[in-house]
Scaffold this active site. Structure first.
Site: not given
Ligand code: ITT
Length: 184
Positions: A8-9, A12, A65, A139, A141, A167-168
């Site tokens: 949903s992001n 990413k 994730d 996006f 944090f 990390h990603r």
């Molecule tokens: P999905 O639909 O892909 O699940 P999501 O944003 O909900 O999108 P996650 O379930 O992986 O993603 O949740 C991880 C949380 O950590 C989410 O609130 C992200 O904004 C945050 N996060 C993940 N990767 C991040 C990054 O690279 N930088 C900052 N915050 C990150």
């Protein structure tokens, strides 16, 4: 080849394209909400989600994730990062850390690729949590996370800079290398 990134992001998606497009892989966003189970590890959450989607999505796909693990909070929010981001938000995390000296933390990402079988790729980056948000990029944090060896937050970096060390980025790099070998 076209590959669905189930997320949903859009942030990413942008990061994934930088690693996969040079391989000739076209990444498109597939919005298909999937269950994110309560579990102790990101790997378990990713694996459950991928297997659930495998029964419902015909084409090869991947998902990611991720979580932010703060040492002084014993790894919180970790696997609960998405929920905590939506509820407490960045300000809530900063409040929890008020007066706390140990600001060390790490981000971890698990990329799960499904092509009839499950393949997991992980990446991790250490750093520290700032005392106030800085920057407009990225996006989640990103405005409060400074990776080790840097003074800027992820939100103060370009996508390219963040991707090099994040990390990603590391998980995607491992995924891209695997694809290069296996799509021959
Ligand atoms: P999905 O639909 O892909 O699940 P999501 O944003 O909900 O999108 P996650 O379930 O992986 O993603 O949740 C991880 C949380 O950590 C989410 O609130 C992200 O904004 C945050 N996060 C993940 N990767 C991040 C990054 O690279 N930088 C900052 N915050 C990150």
């Amino acid at each position: 080849m076209r590959l669905a990134f189930v997320t949903s992001n859009p942030g990413k998606i942008e990061e994934a394209r930088k690693y996969l497009e040079p391989l000739g892989v076209e990444v498109y966003q597939l919005r298909f909400p999937y269950p994110e189970i309560q579990a102790d590890t990101l790997e378990e959450v990713a694996e459950y989600g991928a297997k659930w989607l495998a029964e419902r999505v015909d084409s090869p796909f991947f998902l990611d994730d991720s979580g932010l693990f703060i040492n002084a909070l014993r790894g919180f929010p970790g696997v609960y990062s998405a929920y905590v981001y939506k509820t407490l938000g960045i300000d809530g995390i900063l409040k929890l850390l008020e007066g706390v000296d140990d600001r060390s933390a790490y981000f971890k990402s698990v990329v799960a690729y499904w092509d009839g079988e499950l393949h997991l790729f992980t990446g991790r980056v250490g750093g520290r949590i700032t005392t106030e948000p800085r920057g407009k990029g990225g996006f989640g944090f990103d405005p409060i996370f400074v990776p080790s060896g840097f003074d800027r937050t992820f939100a103060e970096m370009t996508t390219e800079e963040k991707n090099e060390i994040s990390h990603r980025g590391k998980a995607l790099k491992a995924f891209a290398e695997w694809l290069k070998e296996n799509l021959k």
